[in-house]
Design a protein around this motif. Structure first.
Motif, PDB file in Angstrom:
ATOM      1  N   LEU A 320      58.459  12.817 -28.163  1.00  0.00           N
ATOM      2  CA  LEU A 320      59.410  12.460 -27.283  1.00  0.00           C
ATOM      3  C   LEU A 320      59.217  13.056 -25.859  1.00  0.00           C
ATOM      4  O   LEU A 320      58.919  14.175 -25.533  1.00  0.00           O
ATOM      5  CB  LEU A 320      60.719  13.040 -27.882  1.00  0.00           C
ATOM      6  CG  LEU A 320      61.099  12.659 -29.585  1.00  0.00           C
ATOM      7  CD1 LEU A 320      62.151  13.141 -29.945  1.00  0.00           C
ATOM      8  CD2 LEU A 320      61.006  11.223 -29.543  1.00  0.00           C
ATOM      9  N   THR A 321      59.783  12.267 -24.840  1.00  0.00           N
ATOM     10  CA  THR A 321      59.477  12.387 -23.459  1.00  0.00           C
ATOM     11  C   THR A 321      60.715  12.090 -22.803  1.00  0.00           C
ATOM     12  O   THR A 321      61.827  11.347 -23.201  1.00  0.00           O
ATOM     13  CB  THR A 321      58.449  11.832 -22.805  1.00  0.00           C
ATOM     14  OG1 THR A 321      58.593  10.289 -22.583  1.00  0.00           O
ATOM     15  CG2 THR A 321      57.259  11.983 -23.167  1.00  0.00           C
ATOM     16  N   TRP A 322      61.203  13.037 -21.945  1.00  0.00           N
ATOM     17  CA  TRP A 322      62.425  12.537 -21.027  1.00  0.00           C
ATOM     18  C   TRP A 322      62.000  12.505 -19.429  1.00  0.00           C
ATOM     19  O   TRP A 322      61.263  13.371 -18.867  1.00  0.00           O
ATOM     20  CB  TRP A 322      63.447  13.588 -20.961  1.00  0.00           C
ATOM     21  CG  TRP A 322      64.618  13.458 -20.245  1.00  0.00           C
ATOM     22  CD1 TRP A 322      65.812  12.803 -20.744  1.00  0.00           C
ATOM     23  CD2 TRP A 322      64.895  14.136 -19.052  1.00  0.00           C
ATOM     24  NE1 TRP A 322      66.590  12.763 -19.645  1.00  0.00           N
ATOM     25  CE2 TRP A 322      66.205  13.681 -18.645  1.00  0.00           C
ATOM     26  CE3 TRP A 322      64.185  14.995 -18.115  1.00  0.00           C
ATOM     27  CZ2 TRP A 322      66.657  13.888 -17.347  1.00  0.00           C
ATOM     28  CZ3 TRP A 322      64.716  15.420 -16.959  1.00  0.00           C
ATOM     29  CH2 TRP A 322      66.104  14.718 -16.454  1.00  0.00           C
ATOM     30  N   THR A 323      62.653  11.556 -18.818  1.00  0.00           N
ATOM     31  CA  THR A 323      62.369  11.409 -17.107  1.00  0.00           C
ATOM     32  C   THR A 323      63.677  11.126 -16.442  1.00  0.00           C
ATOM     33  O   THR A 323      64.566  10.385 -17.047  1.00  0.00           O
ATOM     34  CB  THR A 323      60.948  10.584 -17.071  1.00  0.00           C
ATOM     35  OG1 THR A 323      60.988  10.498 -15.466  1.00  0.00           O
ATOM     36  CG2 THR A 323      61.279   9.222 -17.694  1.00  0.00           C
ATOM     37  N   ASP A 324      63.693  11.405 -15.359  1.00  0.00           N
ATOM     38  CA  ASP A 324      64.945  10.985 -14.656  1.00  0.00           C
ATOM     39  C   ASP A 324      64.409   9.770 -13.528  1.00  0.00           C
ATOM     40  O   ASP A 324      65.357   9.529 -12.722  1.00  0.00           O
ATOM     41  CB  ASP A 324      65.457  12.226 -13.728  1.00  0.00           C
ATOM     42  CG  ASP A 324      64.657  12.600 -13.091  1.00  0.00           C
ATOM     43  OD1 ASP A 324      63.288  12.338 -12.945  1.00  0.00           O
ATOM     44  OD2 ASP A 324      65.003  13.687 -12.026  1.00  0.00           O
ATOM     45  N   ILE A 328      60.545   3.637 -14.601  1.00  0.00           N
ATOM     46  CA  ILE A 328      59.488   3.784 -15.536  1.00  0.00           C
ATOM     47  C   ILE A 328      60.002   2.974 -16.935  1.00  0.00           C
ATOM     48  O   ILE A 328      61.047   3.796 -17.549  1.00  0.00           O
ATOM     49  CB  ILE A 328      58.865   5.346 -15.805  1.00  0.00           C
ATOM     50  CG1 ILE A 328      58.498   5.691 -14.553  1.00  0.00           C
ATOM     51  CG2 ILE A 328      58.180   5.235 -16.929  1.00  0.00           C
ATOM     52  CD1 ILE A 328      58.197   7.190 -14.675  1.00  0.00           C
ATOM     53  N   ASP A 329      59.269   2.009 -17.306  1.00  0.00           N
ATOM     54  CA  ASP A 329      59.619   1.404 -18.491  1.00  0.00           C
ATOM     55  C   ASP A 329      58.871   1.884 -19.883  1.00  0.00           C
ATOM     56  O   ASP A 329      59.341   1.990 -20.804  1.00  0.00           O
ATOM     57  CB  ASP A 329      59.182  -0.098 -18.342  1.00  0.00           C
ATOM     58  CG  ASP A 329      59.967  -0.702 -17.271  1.00  0.00           C
ATOM     59  OD1 ASP A 329      61.393  -0.383 -17.050  1.00  0.00           O
ATOM     60  OD2 ASP A 329      59.484  -1.725 -16.754  1.00  0.00           O
ATOM     61  N   GLU A 330      57.422   2.301 -19.703  1.00  0.00           N
ATOM     62  CA  GLU A 330      57.151   2.942 -20.765  1.00  0.00           C
ATOM     63  C   GLU A 330      55.971   4.131 -20.066  1.00  0.00           C
ATOM     64  O   GLU A 330      55.726   4.312 -19.072  1.00  0.00           O
ATOM     65  CB  GLU A 330      55.925   2.036 -21.450  1.00  0.00           C
ATOM     66  CG  GLU A 330      55.182   1.437 -20.309  1.00  0.00           C
ATOM     67  CD  GLU A 330      54.240   0.115 -21.249  1.00  0.00           C
ATOM     68  OE1 GLU A 330      53.159   0.006 -20.662  1.00  0.00           O
ATOM     69  OE2 GLU A 330      54.628  -0.380 -22.152  1.00  0.00           O
TER      70      GLU A 330
END
Length: 685
Positions: A320-324, A328-330
């Protein structure tokens, strides 16, 4: 078990007994006995005469004598006690005599009476005395060398003998077995009566082929009625083996004993097959650190590895990744991993034309593990070759596959002989395990199967075949009462043999040939001393033939004597027999406390029939009375030694000389009839 017997024949009173003559009977006894006294019957004759007992062996040596006794009329049975007990061997001829110092009618059956081969039996277990001839006569107190027709004389004996009950069973697969041309099982429990009735008296006569029929663990169960027997020695000859073979797949513990009070540690070096810590310890290992440096308060361990925390995750997992970043779609992740150990099973056989000689595997990378298993029955069973034999394994158990599959080096050591008889099909399975500590993967370039397959073979249009048979050959030697050699057939067919001892069937005991066996056949046959004619030549004949019935014979003669390391005196007389039975003492007479005796010369002779080395002679000290020491010496003059070591090769019939004396302390307590024991040990070459 000891039996004491007092025996006298009839009380004859007819006269004979000429002046200054030694006379009596030539006799033999049907068992080994030890005579302590002789008897003669004295009737009513008026003269007084001095009489003394005499016993001569078949070599005309005086072996038994006692004090002369004045005899008078009507004394009846007169007892003559020998100076020391006299050992009489079974079926050997002895002269049992009395010496008369003047003329007097002594008890005897008068007149010429033919008593040749008269057998007289005692009332115990029927010890039999066979009279062969008698009435020996020549002047003086000496061994009579002439005889007339036989006269019957009154005589008697005090004697004793032992019947040592020693019986053995082979305990195999939960049952007790004995050999009688084949193995016979009598059940899972046995009684003393079973031992006496069915037990084997001499297991050395069981042929090697019979022992090979007992696969797996075999125990020897032994019974004896000798109450003071504390130990038993069996000499077991096996096929060569290694400890690695015996302890395969087992956990072993090594226990060391030392009587050195200053020894605080020990080092043991164990040589094993190559392995990695990863193979043995898998994922978890504890490291214990010790130091005697008092300034050291902590320890550091530096481990170099391509370890990743992901290695701690077992089974499938999600990332699982998280970004703000909203644009970014993928997310792409590149994951590099080493595969788990895997088994690749070939689904078709290699067809082998001719004789399979070797299998060669060429790897590209040095890292990683590749091992192989073999199937010769289209994948139904899988095998590996170890300790000179093919063994089965289970490919459904990956741990067994990892331990049993063969690496490339082991594979290259299998010869054409080991592949013979495995058929003309072979299927492989491959165990591959990449090393997680290296980034390079296991890679195989090629696998090559080498066989001597015919290419341009000859073709025949018309042919005639002739069967040419070559006679089997036999190479044998006999030594130490053991027949050894090899029966071979140049045609490599089947052979069989049988053995005759003194013109009687010996092995097999029924006189038949052994079963046909593929040549060559190793022959290792112990000749039981109970069947040997002692003191004379014995004939030994081996008949052998091949499967076509072509027969030949090998014959020899050998002198019947004891086998083993034999102790003798200066005259060549044995102190004991092959089984440890006492024949005579090394007699030092009466020893006074505080005295050191004169030394006596003793000879130990190699009658094992083979070369040995490192002869050690030791005194059994725990059987000595207090204050008594038995000293040994290599030489005359005497130089006392605690034990003797002859550090050299000792060929058959070689004799080693040494010297023995007794040293006593002034405080040594009295010990009547004291005895000591010297034991001999050698190493094989």
């Amino acid at each position: 078990m000891r039996f004491d017997v007092n025996y006298k024949n009839s009380e004859y009173t007819s006269a004979f007994g000429n002046s200054n003559q030694t006379q009596g009977h030539l006799m033999k006894v049907d068992r080994d006995i030890i005579i302590t006294s002789m008897y003669m019957y004295r009737g009513s004759a008026s003269a007084t005469v001095n009489v003394a007992p005499r016993i001569y062996n078949s070599s005309n040596q005086l072996i038994g004598t006692g004090p002369s006794i004045p005899t008078t009329p009507d004394m009846g049975w007169i007892k003559f006690t020998f100076d020391s007990p006299v050992s009489i061997r079974k079926d050997e001829e002895y002269k049992f005599l009395f010496y008369f110092d003047s003329s007097c009618p002594i008890g005897g059956l008068g007149g010429h009476s033919d008593v040749n081969l008269m057998k007289l039996s005692t009332g115990d277990n029927k010890t039999s005395f066979t009279i062969l001839n008698g009435y020996y006569t020549n002047g003086g107190d000496s061994n009579p060398l002439t005889f007339n027709r036989t006269w019957m004389m009154s005589f008697g004996f005090d004697f004793y003998y032992y019947i040592d009950i020693n019986r053995s069973f082979a305990f195999h697969e939960g049952g007790y077995k004995y050999f009688n041309n084949s193995w016979v099982s009598i059940g899972s429990t046995v009684t003393e009566s079973d031992y006496i009735t069915y037990g084997m008296e001499d297991i050395s006569t069981v042929p090697e082929d019979a022992w090979k029929q007992l696969l797996g663990n075999v125990e020897i169960a032994h019974f004896t009625d000798i109450v003071n027997k504390t130990e038993l020695l069996f000499n077991v000859e096996t096929e060569p083996f290694t400890l690695a073979e015996e302890w395969e797949d087992q956990t072993i513990k090594i226990i060391e004993y030392s009587d050195d009070p200053y020894k605080t540690e020990s080092a043991i070096l164990i040589e094993t097959e190559e392995f990695s810590f990863h193979d043995e310890f898998k994922d978890t290992v504890d490291v214990l650190y010790y130091t005697d440096d008092p300034r050291q308060t902590s320890a550091e361990l530096e481990l170099t590895s391509n370890y990743s925390p992901l290695d701690e995750l077992n089974g499938d997992f999600d990332i699982l990744t998280w970004t703000d970043q909203e644009d970014i779609d993928e997310l792409n992740i590149n994951l590099t991993a080493s595969p788990l150990p895997q088994l690749i099973i070939q689904d078709e056989d290699f067809q082998v034309f001719g004789d399979l000689q070797s299998i060669v595997v060429n790897k590209i990378s040095k890292q990683g593990t590749i091992k192989l298993l073999f199937s010769f029955d289209e994948g139904q069973t899988w095998e590996y070759f170890k300790f000179n034999t093919w063994r089965l394994t289970d490919i459904s158990n990956m741990e067994m596959v990892r331990r049993h599959a063969m690496d490339i080096d082991s594979l290259s050591q299998i010869s054409e002989k080991e592949f013979s008889g495995k058929g003309n099909k072979i299927r492989l399975t491959y165990y591959i395990d990449d090393n997680i500590h290296w980034n390079q993967h296991t890679q195989v370039d090629n696998i090559k199967i080498v066989s001597n397959a015919p290419v341009d073979d000859a073709k025949f249009s018309d042919a005639e075949f002739f069967l040419l048979n070559t006679l089997a050959t036999l190479q044998l030697t006999i030594g130490g009462n053991k027949l050894m050699g090899k029966l071979d057939d140049p045609d490599k067919g089947k052979v069989q043999y049988r053995v005759y001892l003194n013109n009687k069937p010996y092995y097999p005991s029924n006189g038949n040939f052994t079963s046909l066996s593929p040549a060559p056949v190793d022959i290792k046959l112990n000749i039981s001393e109970k069947d040997i004619l002692f003191g004379q030549n014995n004939s030994l004949t081996v008949e052998f033939q091949d499967a076509w019935g072509q027969k030949d014979t090998w014959s020899t003669t050998f002198f019947g004597t004891y086998s083993g390391l034999m102790f003798m005196d200066e005259k060549g007389q044995y102190f004991s027999d092959s089984f440890g039975g006492l024949l005579k003492h090394l007699d030092f007479d009466i020893v006074v406390a505080g005295q050191t005796t004169d030394f006596q010369k003793v000879i130990v002779k190699n009658q094992l029939g083979q070369v040995v080395q490192n002869l050690v002679l030791e005194v059994v000290k725990d059987k000595l009375p207090p204050g008594v020491t038995i000293e040994l010496s290599y030489t005359d003059p005497f130089i006392a030694e605690d034990y003797l070591l002859f550090n050299k090769l000792i060929n058959p019939n070689d004799e080693m000389v040494f010297y023995v004396r007794i040293a006593t302390a002034i405080t040594a307590p009295p010990a009547s009839n004291g005895q000591f024991e010297i034991r001999a040990k050698v190493d094989p070459v």
